[in-house]
Design an enzyme around this catalytic site. Structure first.
Site, PDB file in Angstrom:
ATOM      1  N   ASP A  76      -5.296   4.235  10.169  1.00 13.42           N
ATOM      2  CA  ASP A  76      -5.424   2.673  10.547  1.00 13.42           C
ATOM      3  C   ASP A  76      -3.892   1.963   9.985  1.00 13.42           C
ATOM      4  O   ASP A  76      -3.217   2.487   9.207  1.00 13.42           O
ATOM      5  CB  ASP A  76      -6.635   2.138   9.947  1.00 13.42           C
ATOM      6  CG  ASP A  76      -6.667   2.475   8.547  1.00 13.42           C
ATOM      7  OD1 ASP A  76      -5.795   2.404   7.547  1.00 13.42           O
ATOM      8  OD2 ASP A  76      -7.850   2.618   8.070  1.00 13.42           O
ATOM      9  N   ASP A  78      -2.512  -1.376   8.216  1.00 14.52           N
ATOM     10  CA  ASP A  78      -2.646  -2.492   7.521  1.00 14.52           C
ATOM     11  C   ASP A  78      -1.431  -3.459   7.598  1.00 14.52           C
ATOM     12  O   ASP A  78      -0.215  -2.908   7.384  1.00 14.52           O
ATOM     13  CB  ASP A  78      -2.977  -2.284   6.024  1.00 14.52           C
ATOM     14  CG  ASP A  78      -4.280  -1.600   5.734  1.00 14.52           C
ATOM     15  OD1 ASP A  78      -5.236  -1.739   6.666  1.00 14.52           O
ATOM     16  OD2 ASP A  78      -4.375  -0.542   5.072  1.00 14.52           O
ATOM     17  N   ASP A 176      -1.613   0.792  -5.602  1.00 16.44           N
ATOM     18  CA  ASP A 176      -2.000   1.810  -6.541  1.00 16.44           C
ATOM     19  C   ASP A 176      -0.681   2.925  -6.679  1.00 16.44           C
ATOM     20  O   ASP A 176      -0.242   2.889  -7.825  1.00 16.44           O
ATOM     21  CB  ASP A 176      -3.495   2.441  -6.285  1.00 16.44           C
ATOM     22  CG  ASP A 176      -3.258   3.142  -4.755  1.00 16.44           C
ATOM     23  OD1 ASP A 176      -2.398   2.967  -4.087  1.00 16.44           O
ATOM     24  OD2 ASP A 176      -4.742   3.236  -4.451  1.00 16.44           O
TER      25      ASP A 176
HETATM   26  P1  ATP Z   1      -5.883   5.682   4.082  1.00 17.53           P
HETATM   27  O1  ATP Z   1      -4.853   6.436   4.953  1.00 17.53           O
HETATM   28  O2  ATP Z   1      -7.072   6.394   3.645  1.00 17.53           O
HETATM   29  O3  ATP Z   1      -6.256   4.581   4.781  1.00 17.53           O
HETATM   30  P2  ATP Z   1      -4.533   3.885   2.411  1.00 17.53           P
HETATM   31  O4  ATP Z   1      -3.214   4.082   1.522  1.00 17.53           O
HETATM   32  O5  ATP Z   1      -4.274   3.047   3.781  1.00 17.53           O
HETATM   33  O6  ATP Z   1      -4.993   4.989   2.853  1.00 17.53           O
HETATM   34  P3  ATP Z   1      -6.445   1.825   2.037  1.00 17.53           P
HETATM   35  O7  ATP Z   1      -7.874   1.951   1.284  1.00 17.53           O
HETATM   36  O8  ATP Z   1      -6.480   1.507   3.465  1.00 17.53           O
HETATM   37  O9  ATP Z   1      -5.784   3.079   1.837  1.00 17.53           O
HETATM   38  O10 ATP Z   1      -5.844   0.583   1.552  1.00 17.53           O
HETATM   39  C1  ATP Z   1      -4.677  -0.014   2.032  1.00 17.53           C
HETATM   40  C2  ATP Z   1      -3.562  -0.025   0.975  1.00 17.53           C
HETATM   41  O11 ATP Z   1      -4.150  -1.176   0.025  1.00 17.53           O
HETATM   42  C3  ATP Z   1      -3.219   1.381   0.057  1.00 17.53           C
HETATM   43  O12 ATP Z   1      -2.238   1.980   0.590  1.00 17.53           O
HETATM   44  C4  ATP Z   1      -2.761   0.300  -1.309  1.00 17.53           C
HETATM   45  O13 ATP Z   1      -1.524   0.040  -1.154  1.00 17.53           O
HETATM   46  C5  ATP Z   1      -3.579  -0.909  -1.571  1.00 17.53           C
HETATM   47  N1  ATP Z   1      -5.135  -0.540  -2.192  1.00 17.53           N
HETATM   48  C6  ATP Z   1      -6.181  -0.326  -1.600  1.00 17.53           C
HETATM   49  N2  ATP Z   1      -7.137  -0.023  -2.624  1.00 17.53           N
HETATM   50  C7  ATP Z   1      -6.586  -0.240  -3.670  1.00 17.53           C
HETATM   51  C8  ATP Z   1      -6.894  -0.261  -5.199  1.00 17.53           C
HETATM   52  N3  ATP Z   1      -8.145  -0.142  -5.323  1.00 17.53           N
HETATM   53  N4  ATP Z   1      -6.018  -0.578  -5.874  1.00 17.53           N
HETATM   54  C9  ATP Z   1      -4.713  -0.694  -5.586  1.00 17.53           C
HETATM   55  N5  ATP Z   1      -4.251  -0.905  -4.573  1.00 17.53           N
HETATM   56  C10 ATP Z   1      -5.156  -0.569  -3.625  1.00 17.53           C
HETATM   57 MG    MG Z   2      -5.543   2.412   5.291  1.00 17.25          MG
END
Ligand code: ATP
Ligand code: MG
Length: 496
Positions: A76, A78, A176
């Site tokens: 996905d 963001d 994170d």
């Molecule tokens: P995935 O590929 O599984 O979607 P992702 O890194 O995109 O992994 P998401 O949960 O979609 O994870 O979150 C998007 C972004 O938001 C993360 O890459 C991170 O920068 C930030 N983020 C999400 N959750 C947290 C958290 N609990 N603490 C700090 N940053 C977060």
């Molecule tokens: Mg994501």
């Protein structure tokens, strides 16, 4: 004018930024980072363009940038921007502000199963615990009081509300892992990096930004995220940096304060994003096999049993092939052993088989599934899968005809097939149902005759065999559910 106003809201005296290391903005050109901008989802591109055209900053951010950099296909996209949620909403036809703890905008493209959501978040300000102290949420803070707060932490430092907007460097510091904190502008193709994410990606290191202990305290769910990314990126050779990994096991108790439904959702992300087996291995090697969430403890405990192992492997395979997976199916597999024990006990006590199974299922729900959102639907689907199992044994009369037309037949059948693969039922039973579901009415009658003959210890009739071939596919079975793992393309009409 609006910008000035926002800056006024942001306006943070230097002291508030304190001694925090916000990193240094580094802009990395395409010739260095090598991201192929064509891989950016069209809709994400449209969101970025629309925001930029309206005069805002906008970037693809987080996991999508990490995956693009690593040559993986992001699941996905963001977007991060300096526009407030209301400003974002006003620019798109179908945009919805969601979340309270963390307000973001969902920009929706397309409809039905094909719809796509681009999550747009406004740059968050650095969490200043002194400022948050003033609005400290405690047990006595009511939900409505909390809703009025933009920024609140509880007594252990866990963030309850996080809706103070800020500049990009503060937003980056709030994320994170360093590899999750990069911003990509698909227009200029620059990668913006404050914390050496690009270098860490090259070194294959998963490093928490700032002090890992403080960051886990702020949001204990990061403990589970650490496991998830370690599992997802382990095939590429990534490792958790030692300072990031070390506190994990000792800080598990903090998860007790996290709402059950958030833990449940995180558990599903561990198990249903294509890295279930690797996640279990990480949980074991990091000493997190127990204590994250009761149901996850059960998964880890049973991950080496043939049935659960097969279910986890199958889920990974399906996700890898881009097929849908349903939590009800996996959880039905994980808890099947409990259902069977309860069922056997009751049958031994002379309770008739069907009510015995119903009661055993009720017990399992009470004991194992907590108060999680969507529990009703989840439980109903699991119940259907389980209740179908004894019905598969009845291959006479009209039962098979009605069973095959049930909307959840596919999930129930996939469950049966998995049971057969590990010797829980006869393989021939699963094969029979596979044939039955694909056959036309005449061939189905023959199959029922054949099953009856087998039951009566008589050889199957020759005519029946002749009439069964060639078998025709029956279009009416197309309505069976495909939302469960373990389906083989081409074996059953599934609409996948
Ligand atoms: P995935 O590929 O599984 O979607 P992702 O890194 O995109 O992994 P998401 O949960 O979609 O994870 O979150 C998007 C972004 O938001 C993360 O890459 C991170 O920068 C930030 N983020 C999400 N959750 C947290 C958290 N609990 N603490 C700090 N940053 C977060
Ligand atoms: Mg994501």
């Amino acid at each position: 004018m609006i910008k000035k106003f926002i800056q006024k809201i942001w306006g943070q005296p230097q002291s508030r930024r304190g001694l925090v290391d916000f990193g240094k903005r580094v802009e990395i050109p395409a010739s260095v980072h090598g991201i192929n901008s064509n891989l950016v989802d069209e809709r994400a591109l449209n969101v970025v363009r629309t925001l930029q055209d309206a005069g805002y900053e906008a970037y693809v951010v987080g996991g999508a940038v990490r995956d693009l950099l690593l040559g993986l296909r992001p699941k996905d996209f963001d977007v991060a921007t300096d526009a407030t949620p209301e400003e974002v909403k006003s620019l798109f036809r179908r945009a919805f502000i969601i979340g309270r703890r963390f307000r973001i905008v969902h920009v929706v493209y397309g409809r039905g199963r094909e719809h796509e959501v681009i999550e747009v978040s406004t740059f968050r300000a650095h969490l200043d615990n002194r400022a948050a102290e003033q609005v400290k949420g405690n047990e006595k803070t009511s939900k409505s009081e909390l809703a009025g707060m933009t920024h609140a932490v509880d007594s252990s430092g866990r963030v309850l509300r996080d809706n103070v907007w800020g500049p990009q460097d503060e937003d980056a510091t709030r994320r994170d892992f360093t590899v999750n904190a990069m911003y990509y502008d698909p227009e200029s193709q620059y990668l913006v990096d404050y914390h050496g994410g690009m270098q860490d990606a090259k070194k294959k290191v998963l490093r928490m930004i700032g002090d890992p202990v403080a960051r886990y305290r702020e949001d204990p769910v990061r403990i589970i995220r650490a496991v998830r990314f370690a599992a997802k990126l382990s095939p590429l050779g990534f490792k958790l940096e030692s300072k990031t990994a070390k506190p994990l096991a000792t800080m598990l108790n903090l998860l007790a304060d996290v709402p059950q439904s958030r833990l449940f959702d995180e558990m599903l992300k561990l198990l249903q994003t294509g890295h279930a087996l690797a996640s279990v291995a990480q949980l074991q090697s990091l000493g997190l096999h127990k204590g994250i969430y009761p149901l996850l403890d059960v998964v880890v405990e049973r991950a080496d049993t043939p049935f659960v192992k097969a279910a986890l492997a199958d889920t990974d395979r399906r996700v890898g092939e881009g097929k849908p997976v349903a939590p009800s199916f996996l959880l039905a597999c994980v808890l099947w052993a409990d259902v069977k024990v309860g069922w056997d006990q009751r049958v031994t006590q002379r309770v008739p088989p069907f009510p015995a199974l119903q009661e055993a299922i009720d017990d399992v729900f009470d004991a194992r599934i907590g108060d999680v959102s969507g529990r009703g639907k989840l439980a109903a689907d699991m119940r259907e899968i389980w209740m179908m199992q004894p019905r598969f044994e009845k291959r006479i009369g009209s039962t098979p005809f009605s069973l095959v037309e049930q909307p959840r037949f596919r999930a129930g059948f996939d469950f049966l097939r998995l049971r057969a693969e590990v010797g829980d039922v006869d393989l021939s039973l699963a094969d029979w149902w596979q044939e039955f579901s694909m056959a036309d009415d005449a061939a189905r009658e023959d199959l029922i005759q054949q099953a009856k003959s087998e039951k009566d210890h008589l050889p199957a009739s020759g005519t029946a065999k002749k009439r069964r071939a060639p078998r025709r596919r029956k279009p009416s079975t197309n309505n069976v559910s495909s939302a469960s793992p373990s389906a083989e393309p081409g074996k059953l009409p599934s609409g996948e």
